[in-house]
Scaffold this active site. Structure first.
Site, PDB file in Angstrom:
ATOM      1  N   ASN A   1       5.178  -1.854   5.648  1.00  0.00           N
ATOM      2  CA  ASN A   1       5.770  -2.468   4.542  1.00  0.00           C
ATOM      3  C   ASN A   1       6.300  -1.351   3.791  1.00  0.00           C
ATOM      4  O   ASN A   1       7.677  -1.149   3.464  1.00  0.00           O
ATOM      5  CB  ASN A   1       5.185  -3.257   3.286  1.00  0.00           C
ATOM      6  CG  ASN A   1       5.171  -4.756   3.989  1.00  0.00           C
ATOM      7  OD1 ASN A   1       5.935  -5.264   4.089  1.00  0.00           O
ATOM      8  ND2 ASN A   1       3.894  -5.323   4.364  1.00  0.00           N
TER       9      ASN A   1
ATOM     10  N   ARG B   1     -12.886   3.262 -10.707  1.00  0.00           N
ATOM     11  CA  ARG B   1     -11.505   2.420 -10.862  1.00  0.00           C
ATOM     12  C   ARG B   1     -10.801   3.376 -12.022  1.00  0.00           C
ATOM     13  O   ARG B   1      -9.657   3.398 -12.197  1.00  0.00           O
ATOM     14  CB  ARG B   1     -11.893   1.055 -11.707  1.00  0.00           C
ATOM     15  CG  ARG B   1     -11.437   0.102 -10.584  1.00  0.00           C
ATOM     16  CD  ARG B   1     -11.824  -1.444 -11.010  1.00  0.00           C
ATOM     17  NE  ARG B   1     -12.423  -2.174 -10.155  1.00  0.00           N
ATOM     18  CZ  ARG B   1     -12.955  -3.135 -10.027  1.00  0.00           C
ATOM     19  NH1 ARG B   1     -12.741  -3.909 -11.317  1.00  0.00           N
ATOM     20  NH2 ARG B   1     -13.488  -3.979  -9.199  1.00  0.00           N
TER      21      ARG B   1
ATOM     22  N   MET C   1      -5.454  -2.133  -1.202  1.00  0.00           N
ATOM     23  CA  MET C   1      -6.766  -2.951  -0.957  1.00  0.00           C
ATOM     24  C   MET C   1      -7.755  -2.362  -1.950  1.00  0.00           C
ATOM     25  O   MET C   1      -9.011  -2.617  -1.691  1.00  0.00           O
ATOM     26  CB  MET C   1      -7.433  -2.508   0.610  1.00  0.00           C
ATOM     27  CG  MET C   1      -6.458  -2.891   1.587  1.00  0.00           C
ATOM     28  SD  MET C   1      -5.881  -4.656   1.465  1.00  0.00           S
ATOM     29  CE  MET C   1      -7.362  -5.576   1.972  1.00  0.00           C
TER      30      MET C   1
ATOM     31  N   ILE D   1      -9.004  -2.920  -6.072  1.00  0.00           N
ATOM     32  CA  ILE D   1      -8.745  -3.600  -7.629  1.00  0.00           C
ATOM     33  C   ILE D   1      -8.421  -2.531  -8.353  1.00  0.00           C
ATOM     34  O   ILE D   1      -8.876  -1.576  -8.581  1.00  0.00           O
ATOM     35  CB  ILE D   1      -9.974  -4.275  -8.104  1.00  0.00           C
ATOM     36  CG1 ILE D   1     -10.426  -5.329  -6.609  1.00  0.00           C
ATOM     37  CG2 ILE D   1      -9.489  -4.990  -9.307  1.00  0.00           C
ATOM     38  CD1 ILE D   1      -9.816  -6.602  -6.815  1.00  0.00           C
TER      39      ILE D   1
ATOM     40  N   ASN E   1       3.623  -6.970  -5.943  1.00  0.00           N
ATOM     41  CA  ASN E   1       2.582  -6.998  -4.785  1.00  0.00           C
ATOM     42  C   ASN E   1       3.444  -7.816  -3.822  1.00  0.00           C
ATOM     43  O   ASN E   1       4.110  -8.676  -4.015  1.00  0.00           O
ATOM     44  CB  ASN E   1       1.157  -7.324  -5.210  1.00  0.00           C
ATOM     45  CG  ASN E   1       0.322  -7.547  -4.034  1.00  0.00           C
ATOM     46  OD1 ASN E   1       0.256  -6.591  -3.370  1.00  0.00           O
ATOM     47  ND2 ASN E   1      -0.435  -8.343  -3.659  1.00  0.00           N
TER      48      ASN E   1
ATOM     49  N   HIS F   1       1.864 -10.271  -0.527  1.00  0.00           N
ATOM     50  CA  HIS F   1       0.888 -10.916   0.127  1.00  0.00           C
ATOM     51  C   HIS F   1       1.158 -11.815   1.201  1.00  0.00           C
ATOM     52  O   HIS F   1       1.984 -12.491   0.988  1.00  0.00           O
ATOM     53  CB  HIS F   1       0.137 -11.788  -0.848  1.00  0.00           C
ATOM     54  CG  HIS F   1      -1.220 -12.313  -0.790  1.00  0.00           C
ATOM     55  ND1 HIS F   1      -2.338 -11.629  -0.538  1.00  0.00           N
ATOM     56  CD2 HIS F   1      -1.545 -13.648  -0.291  1.00  0.00           C
ATOM     57  CE1 HIS F   1      -3.379 -12.367   0.034  1.00  0.00           C
ATOM     58  NE2 HIS F   1      -2.999 -13.678   0.068  1.00  0.00           N
TER      59      HIS F   1
ATOM     60  N   ASP G   1      -4.059 -11.559  -6.463  1.00  0.00           N
ATOM     61  CA  ASP G   1      -2.837 -12.252  -6.174  1.00  0.00           C
ATOM     62  C   ASP G   1      -2.444 -13.390  -6.855  1.00  0.00           C
ATOM     63  O   ASP G   1      -1.987 -14.238  -6.433  1.00  0.00           O
ATOM     64  CB  ASP G   1      -3.395 -12.663  -4.551  1.00  0.00           C
ATOM     65  CG  ASP G   1      -3.748 -11.774  -3.581  1.00  0.00           C
ATOM     66  OD1 ASP G   1      -3.129 -10.698  -3.579  1.00  0.00           O
ATOM     67  OD2 ASP G   1      -4.845 -11.817  -2.722  1.00  0.00           O
TER      68      ASP G   1
ATOM     69  N   ALA H   1       8.677 -11.182   8.457  1.00  0.00           N
ATOM     70  CA  ALA H   1       9.089 -11.899   7.417  1.00  0.00           C
ATOM     71  C   ALA H   1       8.857 -10.792   6.152  1.00  0.00           C
ATOM     72  O   ALA H   1       9.773 -10.356   5.316  1.00  0.00           O
ATOM     73  CB  ALA H   1       8.680 -13.153   6.895  1.00  0.00           C
TER      74      ALA H   1
HETATM   75  C1  GRF Z   1       0.423  -6.793   4.489  1.00  0.00           C
HETATM   76  O1  GRF Z   1       0.450  -7.904   5.346  1.00  0.00           O
HETATM   77  C2  GRF Z   1       0.358  -7.057   3.030  1.00  0.00           C
HETATM   78  O2  GRF Z   1       1.011  -8.261   2.850  1.00  0.00           O
HETATM   79  C3  GRF Z   1      -0.901  -7.209   2.777  1.00  0.00           C
HETATM   80  O3  GRF Z   1      -1.588  -5.977   3.650  1.00  0.00           O
HETATM   81  C4  GRF Z   1      -0.833  -5.929   4.612  1.00  0.00           C
HETATM   82  C5  GRF Z   1      -0.383  -4.368   4.800  1.00  0.00           C
HETATM   83  O4  GRF Z   1       0.297  -4.069   5.914  1.00  0.00           O
HETATM   84  N1  GRF Z   1      -1.038  -7.093   1.357  1.00  0.00           N
HETATM   85  P1  GRF Z   1       1.105  -2.828   5.789  1.00  0.00           P
HETATM   86  O5  GRF Z   1       0.080  -1.611   5.551  1.00  0.00           O
HETATM   87  O6  GRF Z   1       2.169  -2.492   5.067  1.00  0.00           O
HETATM   88  O7  GRF Z   1       1.486  -2.625   7.403  1.00  0.00           O
END
Ligand code: GRF
Length: 215
Positions: free
Chosen positions: A16, A64, A89, A91, A106, A108, A144, A172
């Site tokens: 992403n 944190r 990943m 919190i 974010n 998800h 989330d 997507a």
């Molecule tokens: C993606 O599916 C995102 O929606 C989720 O963790 C995954 C991360 O994938 N939060 P990447 O590191 O962006 O390839």
């Protein structure tokens, strides 16, 4: 108009992040990625940022509050105006979330509020839904949750396993995240309670059927 300065937080693969880097490579895109922070030194996404001469930082502190303080220092130093979590990943500290309220989003891989948390694709298959997808939302304290900006829907196919569904959703995601960041950067989003209004643009008039007409 100056481009919005975006900071991206990652923990892993960074596909992403790559989609955002690709979008921002176009000078007409209204946001630029000025810094990337990973909580893991071995996150492959770091190399993606470096390959585009984008500043990278590793903040591995498991505490944190300490993480938030260091992240804040980095973000401020880079002049970040807006944060995108992209496969991050951990919190985040409550005070960090509060400080960036309405300026942090974010992505998800489910149609929230369905299937928050871990393994959303596995949850979707277990629930037997015929559609899943992905959601971009503003970040609130609970995992989330937060006002939803945009969603993309993909069908669940009969033969799907978790990997096949995840791959379809990921494709997507790579379209949806740059779109959502662009809408924010163009100042087209207004949050009212838990809802986000979007100025301009068009809404598809499709109603998706799965199965579509069975003849
Ligand atoms: C993606 O599916 C995102 O929606 C989720 O963790 C995954 C991360 O994938 N939060 P990447 O590191 O962006 O390839």
């Amino acid at each position: 108009m100056p481009r919005l300065k975006l900071g991206v937080l990652i923990s892993g693969r960074g596909s992403n992040l790559q989609a955002l880097l690709d979008a921002a490579a176009d000078p007409a895109y209204p946001a630029e990625i000025v810094t990337v922070i990973s909580n893991r030194a071995d996150a492959p996404g770091l190399a993606r940022a470096a390959a585009r001469d984008t500043q990278t930082n590793v903040i591995a502190d498991p505490d944190r509050v300490a993480f938030a303080a260091e992240a804040e220092r980095v973000l401020r130093g880079a002049g970040v105006e807006f944060i995108a979590l992209a496969g991050f990943m951990r919190i985040l500290d409550t005070s960090f979330v509060a400080a960036w309220a309405d300026r942090m989003i974010n992505i998800h891989p489910s149609l929230l509020p369905a299937f928050p948390g871990l393994h959303p694709q596995r949850q979707a298959l277990a629930a037997g839904v015929r559609f899943s997808g992905c959601t971009v939302h503003f970040v609130r304290d609970a995992v989330d949750t937060g006002p939803i900006i945009a969603q993309a829907v993909v069908p669940v196919l009969d033969g799907d396993d978790e990997d096949a569904l995840a791959a379809r959703i990921l494709t997507a995601e790579h379209r949806l995240y740059p779109l959502a960041v662009r809408l924010f950067a163009e100042r087209r989003l207004t949050i009212a309670g838990n809802r986000v209004a979007i100025a301009g643009g068009t809404v598809p008039d499709i109603v998706a059927l799965n199965p579509s007409d069975c003849t």
